[in-house]
Design a protein around this motif. Structure first.
Motif, PDB file in Angstrom:
ATOM      1  N   PRO A  75      42.010 -71.089 135.705  1.00 30.87           N
ATOM      2  CA  PRO A  75      40.749 -71.686 136.179  1.00 30.87           C
ATOM      3  C   PRO A  75      40.257 -70.987 137.451  1.00 30.87           C
ATOM      4  O   PRO A  75      41.046 -70.428 138.211  1.00 30.87           O
ATOM      5  N   ILE A  76      38.952 -71.051 137.655  1.00 29.25           N
ATOM      6  CA  ILE A  76      38.329 -70.479 138.840  1.00 29.25           C
ATOM      7  C   ILE A  76      37.732 -71.616 139.653  1.00 29.25           C
ATOM      8  O   ILE A  76      36.970 -72.430 139.118  1.00 29.25           O
ATOM      9  N   LEU A  77      38.062 -71.669 140.932  1.00 27.98           N
ATOM     10  CA  LEU A  77      37.485 -72.649 141.847  1.00 27.98           C
ATOM     11  C   LEU A  77      36.592 -71.884 142.818  1.00 27.98           C
ATOM     12  O   LEU A  77      37.063 -71.003 143.537  1.00 27.98           O
ATOM     13  N   ILE A  78      35.296 -72.206 142.787  1.00 28.73           N
ATOM     14  CA  ILE A  78      34.317 -71.478 143.595  1.00 28.73           C
ATOM     15  C   ILE A  78      33.708 -72.417 144.627  1.00 28.73           C
ATOM     16  O   ILE A  78      33.190 -73.475 144.277  1.00 28.73           O
ATOM     17  N   GLY A  79      33.758 -71.992 145.881  1.00 31.47           N
ATOM     18  CA  GLY A  79      33.110 -72.726 146.964  1.00 31.47           C
ATOM     19  C   GLY A  79      31.785 -72.071 147.300  1.00 31.47           C
ATOM     20  O   GLY A  79      31.759 -70.955 147.809  1.00 31.47           O
ATOM     21  N   ASN A  80      30.685 -72.739 146.992  1.00 31.83           N
ATOM     22  CA  ASN A  80      29.342 -72.234 147.281  1.00 31.83           C
ATOM     23  C   ASN A  80      28.882 -72.854 148.597  1.00 31.83           C
ATOM     24  O   ASN A  80      28.688 -74.056 148.682  1.00 31.83           O
ATOM     25  N   TRP A  81      28.710 -72.020 149.603  1.00 28.05           N
ATOM     26  CA  TRP A  81      28.350 -72.518 150.926  1.00 28.05           C
ATOM     27  C   TRP A  81      26.879 -72.867 151.048  1.00 28.05           C
ATOM     28  O   TRP A  81      26.448 -73.399 152.066  1.00 28.05           O
ATOM     29  N   LYS A  82      26.095 -72.543 150.042  1.00 26.49           N
ATOM     30  CA  LYS A  82      24.648 -72.765 150.052  1.00 26.49           C
ATOM     31  C   LYS A  82      24.045 -72.086 151.286  1.00 26.49           C
ATOM     32  O   LYS A  82      24.481 -71.006 151.647  1.00 26.49           O
ATOM     33  N   MET A  83      23.069 -72.655 151.946  1.00 27.43           N
ATOM     34  CA  MET A  83      22.472 -72.021 153.125  1.00 27.43           C
ATOM     35  C   MET A  83      23.039 -72.666 154.386  1.00 27.43           C
ATOM     36  O   MET A  83      22.325 -73.254 155.202  1.00 27.43           O
ATOM     37  N   ASN A  84      24.350 -72.552 154.524  1.00 22.68           N
ATOM     38  CA  ASN A  84      25.052 -73.121 155.671  1.00 22.68           C
ATOM     39  C   ASN A  84      25.925 -72.054 156.305  1.00 22.68           C
ATOM     40  O   ASN A  84      26.342 -71.110 155.647  1.00 22.68           O
ATOM     41  N   GLY A  85      26.233 -72.253 157.575  1.00 17.25           N
ATOM     42  CA  GLY A  85      27.130 -71.351 158.275  1.00 17.25           C
ATOM     43  C   GLY A  85      26.476 -70.669 159.461  1.00 17.25           C
ATOM     44  O   GLY A  85      25.261 -70.711 159.640  1.00 17.25           O
ATOM     45  N   SER A  86      27.315 -70.069 160.243  1.00 21.48           N
ATOM     46  CA  SER A  86      26.929 -69.216 161.369  1.00 21.48           C
ATOM     47  C   SER A  86      28.154 -68.355 161.629  1.00 21.48           C
ATOM     48  O   SER A  86      29.245 -68.646 161.130  1.00 21.48           O
ATOM     49  N   LEU A  87      28.006 -67.301 162.397  1.00 26.22           N
ATOM     50  CA  LEU A  87      29.162 -66.442 162.658  1.00 26.22           C
ATOM     51  C   LEU A  87      30.314 -67.247 163.246  1.00 26.22           C
ATOM     52  O   LEU A  87      31.463 -67.127 162.816  1.00 26.22           O
ATOM     53  N   GLN A  88      30.006 -68.084 164.211  1.00 29.34           N
ATOM     54  CA  GLN A  88      31.048 -68.878 164.867  1.00 29.34           C
ATOM     55  C   GLN A  88      31.617 -69.942 163.920  1.00 29.34           C
ATOM     56  O   GLN A  88      32.835 -70.115 163.826  1.00 29.34           O
ATOM     57  N   ALA A  89      30.748 -70.637 163.210  1.00 31.57           N
ATOM     58  CA  ALA A  89      31.211 -71.696 162.297  1.00 31.57           C
ATOM     59  C   ALA A  89      32.037 -71.114 161.154  1.00 31.57           C
ATOM     60  O   ALA A  89      33.032 -71.713 160.731  1.00 31.57           O
ATOM     61  N   ASN A  90      31.646 -69.945 160.642  1.00 30.93           N
ATOM     62  CA  ASN A  90      32.399 -69.310 159.557  1.00 30.93           C
ATOM     63  C   ASN A  90      33.813 -68.968 160.010  1.00 30.93           C
ATOM     64  O   ASN A  90      34.780 -69.190 159.277  1.00 30.93           O
TER      65      ASN A  90
END
Length: 166
Positions: A11-26
């Protein structure tokens, strides 16, 4: 998941971050989550799909963890005057192994139809990446009993574009 002649596929588990994040948060997220994900690698293929601007950063943070990088979308075009589009070849050069196509938000918000999704699928497949076809219906379709028809149309467009073997 059956693949081929009754062979089990991982199985494949994929995490789609959508339009979220920043360099620091990532950075903070990956430091916190990566150690917890390592234990699942033997039973599940893990993929993360951050927004395009963060692909290089996340690729570097993933390092040699065995967790793979994916893209949230890919153009149906290889190159050309398509402002804002990112080709599957470009994504492959950035270290992606997977690309989502046909996500419901892209279909609904940006009007991506079945033929456009099929072209994106073909482009991803031809680049050597693994396309992940997202299918599904709207709430209105579900309530009117059209789920099966909608998904059949979405799948048929891709089959018509690349064939059943793909």
């Amino acid at each position: 998941f059956l693949c081929g002649r009754n062979t089990m596929r991982k199985p494949i588990l994929i995490g789609n971050w959508k339009m979220n994040g920043s360099l620091q948060a990532n950075q903070a997220l990956m430091v916190r989550v990566l150690p917890r994900l390592r234990m699942f690698r033997k039973s599940v293929d893990l993929v993360v799909c951050p927004p395009h601007p963060y692909l290089f950063q996340v690729r570097d943070l993933l390092g040699y963890t065995g967790i793979m990088l994916g893209a949230q979308n890919a153009s149906g075009f290889v190159s050309g005057a398509y402002t804002g589009e990112v080709s599957a070849t470009m994504l492959q050069e950035m270290g992606c192994r997977y690309a989502l196509v046909g996500h419901s938000e892209r279909r609904l918000l940006f009007g991506e139809g079945n033929q456009e999704v099929a072209a994106r699928y073909r482009s991803v497949l031809q680049s050597g990446l693994t396309p992940v076809l997202c299918v599904g219906e709207t709430l209105e379709d579900r309530e009117s009993g059209r789920t099966g028809l909608i998904i059949e149309q979405q799948l048929q467009a891709v089959i018509d574009e690349v064939g059943l073997a793909a």
